[in-house]
Design a protein around this motif. Structure first.
Motif, PDB file in Angstrom:
ATOM      1  N   ALA A 386       0.832  -1.205   0.000  1.00 51.17           N
ATOM      2  CA  ALA A 386       0.000   0.000   0.000  1.00 51.17           C
ATOM      3  C   ALA A 386       0.869   1.258   0.000  1.00 51.17           C
ATOM      4  O   ALA A 386       0.555   2.244  -0.689  1.00 51.17           O
ATOM      5  N   ASP A 387       1.986   1.223   0.731  1.00 50.96           N
ATOM      6  CA  ASP A 387       2.885   2.380   0.743  1.00 50.96           C
ATOM      7  C   ASP A 387       3.568   2.574  -0.603  1.00 50.96           C
ATOM      8  O   ASP A 387       3.771   3.708  -1.059  1.00 50.96           O
ATOM      9  N   LEU A 388       3.943   1.476  -1.257  1.00 51.72           N
ATOM     10  CA  LEU A 388       4.550   1.594  -2.590  1.00 51.72           C
ATOM     11  C   LEU A 388       3.543   2.175  -3.581  1.00 51.72           C
ATOM     12  O   LEU A 388       3.896   3.030  -4.410  1.00 51.72           O
ATOM     13  N   ASN A 389       2.301   1.721  -3.501  1.00 53.29           N
ATOM     14  CA  ASN A 389       1.262   2.275  -4.378  1.00 53.29           C
ATOM     15  C   ASN A 389       1.077   3.770  -4.134  1.00 53.29           C
ATOM     16  O   ASN A 389       0.922   4.553  -5.083  1.00 53.29           O
ATOM     17  N   ASN A 398       9.249   7.077  -9.676  1.00 50.61           N
ATOM     18  CA  ASN A 398      10.124   6.733  -8.559  1.00 50.61           C
ATOM     19  C   ASN A 398      10.669   5.317  -8.785  1.00 50.61           C
ATOM     20  O   ASN A 398       9.963   4.329  -8.607  1.00 50.61           O
ATOM     21  N   VAL A 399      11.935   5.228  -9.200  1.00 49.99           N
ATOM     22  CA  VAL A 399      12.503   3.939  -9.603  1.00 49.99           C
ATOM     23  C   VAL A 399      12.594   2.988  -8.417  1.00 49.99           C
ATOM     24  O   VAL A 399      12.338   1.782  -8.552  1.00 49.99           O
ATOM     25  N   ARG A 405       8.062  -2.657  -5.984  1.00 45.38           N
ATOM     26  CA  ARG A 405       6.728  -3.199  -6.270  1.00 45.38           C
ATOM     27  C   ARG A 405       6.809  -4.328  -7.291  1.00 45.38           C
ATOM     28  O   ARG A 405       6.068  -5.319  -7.188  1.00 45.38           O
ATOM     29  N   ALA A 406       7.705  -4.226  -8.269  1.00 46.92           N
ATOM     30  CA  ALA A 406       7.867  -5.318  -9.231  1.00 46.92           C
ATOM     31  C   ALA A 406       8.288  -6.605  -8.528  1.00 46.92           C
ATOM     32  O   ALA A 406       7.759  -7.689  -8.820  1.00 46.92           O
ATOM     33  N   HIS A 412       4.178 -12.476  -5.525  1.00 43.74           N
ATOM     34  CA  HIS A 412       2.767 -12.656  -5.182  1.00 43.74           C
ATOM     35  C   HIS A 412       1.928 -12.932  -6.425  1.00 43.74           C
ATOM     36  O   HIS A 412       0.743 -12.594  -6.468  1.00 43.74           O
ATOM     37  N   LYS A 413       2.591 -13.516  -7.430  1.00 46.41           N
ATOM     38  CA  LYS A 413       1.903 -14.075  -8.602  1.00 46.41           C
ATOM     39  C   LYS A 413       1.100 -13.024  -9.374  1.00 46.41           C
ATOM     40  O   LYS A 413      -0.041 -13.241  -9.759  1.00 46.41           O
ATOM     41  N   ASP A 414       1.721 -11.866  -9.589  1.00 42.18           N
ATOM     42  CA  ASP A 414       1.119 -10.837 -10.437  1.00 42.18           C
ATOM     43  C   ASP A 414       2.118 -10.496 -11.533  1.00 42.18           C
ATOM     44  O   ASP A 414       2.692  -9.405 -11.559  1.00 42.18           O
ATOM     45  N   PRO A 415       2.365 -11.423 -12.468  1.00 42.82           N
ATOM     46  CA  PRO A 415       3.400 -11.192 -13.484  1.00 42.82           C
ATOM     47  C   PRO A 415       3.100 -10.023 -14.401  1.00 42.82           C
ATOM     48  O   PRO A 415       4.025  -9.317 -14.822  1.00 42.82           O
ATOM     49  N   ALA A 416       1.835  -9.807 -14.727  1.00 41.74           N
ATOM     50  CA  ALA A 416       1.503  -8.697 -15.627  1.00 41.74           C
ATOM     51  C   ALA A 416       1.843  -7.358 -14.983  1.00 41.74           C
ATOM     52  O   ALA A 416       2.437  -6.475 -15.617  1.00 41.74           O
ATOM     53  N   GLY A 417       1.477  -7.212 -13.703  1.00 45.17           N
ATOM     54  CA  GLY A 417       1.802  -5.968 -13.003  1.00 45.17           C
ATOM     55  C   GLY A 417       3.294  -5.770 -12.855  1.00 45.17           C
ATOM     56  O   GLY A 417       3.811  -4.653 -13.016  1.00 45.17           O
ATOM     57  N   ALA A 418       4.020  -6.862 -12.553  1.00 48.33           N
ATOM     58  CA  ALA A 418       5.469  -6.772 -12.417  1.00 48.33           C
ATOM     59  C   ALA A 418       6.112  -6.336 -13.731  1.00 48.33           C
ATOM     60  O   ALA A 418       7.022  -5.500 -13.744  1.00 48.33           O
ATOM     61  N   ALA A 419       5.633  -6.886 -14.842  1.00 51.71           N
ATOM     62  CA  ALA A 419       6.204  -6.538 -16.146  1.00 51.71           C
ATOM     63  C   ALA A 419       6.003  -5.061 -16.464  1.00 51.71           C
ATOM     64  O   ALA A 419       6.894  -4.402 -17.020  1.00 51.71           O
TER      65      ALA A 419
END
Length: 586
Positions: A386-389, A398-399, A405-406, A412-419
């Motif tokens: 939540a803080d990263l968001n 912000n790199v 977050r990536a 946490h099995k969110d590959p699309a968001g990580a990409a």
């Protein structure tokens, strides 16, 4: 170095009788420092660009890697013939870089020299040639480094912040008159050791020779083996060992743990780096004008596993600082204190300080990034996300937040968001930067080695003599092996990594994969077995061994090893099949 103003601080020195003396202190200014990953980092501008430098009293001269110098636009020229720089991991060749503009403490200096070369740690180093031109106060726990020039103060104690007492130790200069660094004699289990005061070392570290002179047993039960790197090109083995007693000046710490380096600290005439862990636990005034170090204990651990110091000096010396701060604390003060707590392994205290920073300044993305690290260390993972968001809603570029977050999304099995986060981060950093190497690693973890290879190509091209080169070569070998591409080049990468850093299980795992792809099943089996002998819990190695055995006509052994791999990681067969690594595949 800089002249920001002169302030007579005698009136602040309660209990020291400065105000009635002729002693006056000129204040050249205070650097704000953040403790990031155990390192004290300050913000500067170089050639008009924002930059971060590691405050490093252990570096004899300010320096940076070639990749940093190129990204910041330094003009490079050859160093004098035969000139090399040395540190942990050996020595390396160097160039001289000229920063046409260097802005620090609101003052811009012209044509400042940096040594250019060595390992890319992500930051340049602000060295002793600039830090130790005067007296230096290191208050890392409160995020401050201040330069002072005392006049007529030879008889006065410089621990101006305390009313009740302080510790003191005699200091020494370097054996080289051109080296401004500061040294101090300490005692380890009753044996004298010469230590360098080194804010750039994340932890206090003892050479192997000095450890053995002090009777430390590197093979004792409970000793932990690790590794570290410095400016040189090699990763060096270390041990974490128990120390009965450590003394510096009038302070003694009992029953601590200390890191021991498998080697020496090159030609700096010392057997110990008194590092940032010690400096975080103390407020320190290095009085170069008096050849003394004054310090008070802040509380908490001094080294990993250490108890609080017991005072063996003056009866009225205090082990805690009273502090002289009467001004209200700002959001920045709370942020810096929070970062310091986190560097000392105190996440709950860090969260409390960062809560205050955010309450006072809720629009600062860096505070949310810092608190996310603290929350993660406290295993509050949802709150950390939540803080990263929030940080990225305030600053989408912000790199640090994007990379954190990536990594969270991969796990946490969110590959699309990580990409998406990795694509954005890649567009914001130089392709040969330390951050690009992290991005490549996350791409591989995400299962996209094809995206990692161009980043690794660029990084390896620029960092031909870097301590992290073996890790990068192994990553490229693994990525090429997964993709079943450029296998001869992949084999060369793996062999170079092993030659540099030794037969690490991860490197042997990559080598086994490439040999498996090439159909060299005996060589693949040998590499996998060597790695598993050291770490039998590597699912990829166990599964690869099974595949090599099956293809080599050893079906029973192969099926048993593949079953063992699935027991370690139930998804390993699915992950391997994505890259065609099946019993019938290639």
């Amino acid at each position: 170095m800089v002249r920001v103003g002169c302030v007579v601080v005698g009136c602040l020195l309660a209990g020291q009788a400065w105000a009635s003396s002729t002693c006056q202190v000129k204040d050249f200014g205070t650097l704000s420092v953040e403790m990031i990953g155990g390192q004290a980092v300050t913000a500067v501008k170089i050639n008009g660009q924002d930059a971060r430098l590691l405050v490093d009293t252990g570096a004899f001269f300010s320096s940076m890697s070639k990749a940093n110098a190129q990204s910041l636009g330094l003009k490079l020229r050859a160093a004098p013939f035969g000139f090399r720089i040395g540190g942990i991991g050996g020595s390396t060749s160097a160039q001289i870089g000229i920063a046409q503009q260097f802005t620090i403490l609101n003052t811009t200096l012209k044509d400042i020299e940096f040594i250019v070369g060595g390992t890319d740690i992500g930051y340049g180093l602000l060295g002793a040639n600039l830090l130790d031109i005067a007296d230096l106060e290191l208050d890392l726990a409160d995020g401050k480094v201040t330069l002072f020039k005392p006049e007529h103060c030879d008889k006065w104690a410089m621990a101006y912040w305390t009313k009740t007492g302080y510790q003191v130790a005699n200091t020494e200069d370097s054996y080289n008159q051109n080296d401004r660094r500061t040294f101090v004699d300490v005692m380890v289990n009753g044996k004298k050791v010469r230590a360098l005061i080194d804010s750039g070392a994340h932890a206090t570290m003892l050479s192997r020779d000095a450890a053995e002179r002090a009777g430390l047993d590197l093979n004792a039960p409970g000793v932990k083996v690790s590794g570290t790197y410095g400016i040189g090109s090699k990763v060096v083995k270390t041990w974490i060992v128990h120390v009965d007693a450590f003394s510096v000046g009038t302070e003694t710490i009992h029953n601590s743990e200390m890191e021991v380096l498998d080697g020496s600290f090159t030609n700096i005439g010392t057997d110990m780096l008194l590092g940032a862990d010690f400096l975080l636990a103390h407020r320190v005034f290095i009085a170069n004008s008096q050849h003394k170090m004054y310090f008070t204990y802040n509380g908490g651990r001094v080294f990993a596993g250490a108890q609080a110091p017991s005072d063996t000096g003056k009866a009225d010396a205090a082990t805690g600082a009273d502090g002289d701060d009467t001004k209200p604390r700002t959001a920045s003060d709370y942020d810096l204190a929070g970062e310091a707590h986190l560097s000392r392994g105190e996440p709950k205290e860090a969260i409390a300080d960062l809560n205050e920073a955010i309450r006072m300044a809720p629009d600062q993305p860096a505070y949310y990034v810092a608190r996310s690290r603290a929350l993660g260390a406290d295993r509050q993972f949802d709150a950390a996300l939540a803080d990263l968001n929030k940080a990225l809603s305030l600053d989408p570029k912000n790199v640090d937040a994007l990379l954190a977050r990536a990594q969270w999304r991969v796990r946490h099995k969110d590959p699309a968001g990580a990409a998406i986060d990795l694509t954005t981060a890649s567009s914001l950093v130089p392709p040969d930067s330390r951050q690009s190497l992290i991005i490549a690693d996350v791409y591989i973890e995400l299962g996209q080695p094809d995206a990692a290879i161009p980043l690794l190509d660029a990084w390896i091209h620029t960092h031909g003599n870097d301590a992290m080169l073996g890790i990068a070569l192994n990553a490229r070998c693994w990525a090429r092996g997964q993709l079943n591409q450029q296998l001869d080049d992949a084999l060369s990468d793996c062999r170079k990594a092993i030659k540099r850093d030794g037969e690490k299980p991860a490197y042997l795992d990559s080598l086994g994969l490439v040999q498996l792809r090439l159909g060299h099943y005996d060589d693949a089996i040998k590499a996998y077995q060597q790695g598993l002998a050291v770490n039998p819990h590597l699912a990829w190695s166990r599964y690869g061994l099974g595949l090599a055995e099956v293809r080599n006509g050893q079906a029973d052994a192969g099926h048993a090893d593949m079953a063992a791999a699935r027991a370690i990681n139930p998804r390993i067969q699915i992950m391997a099949a994505k890259f065609g690594l099946t019993e019938s595949g290639h």
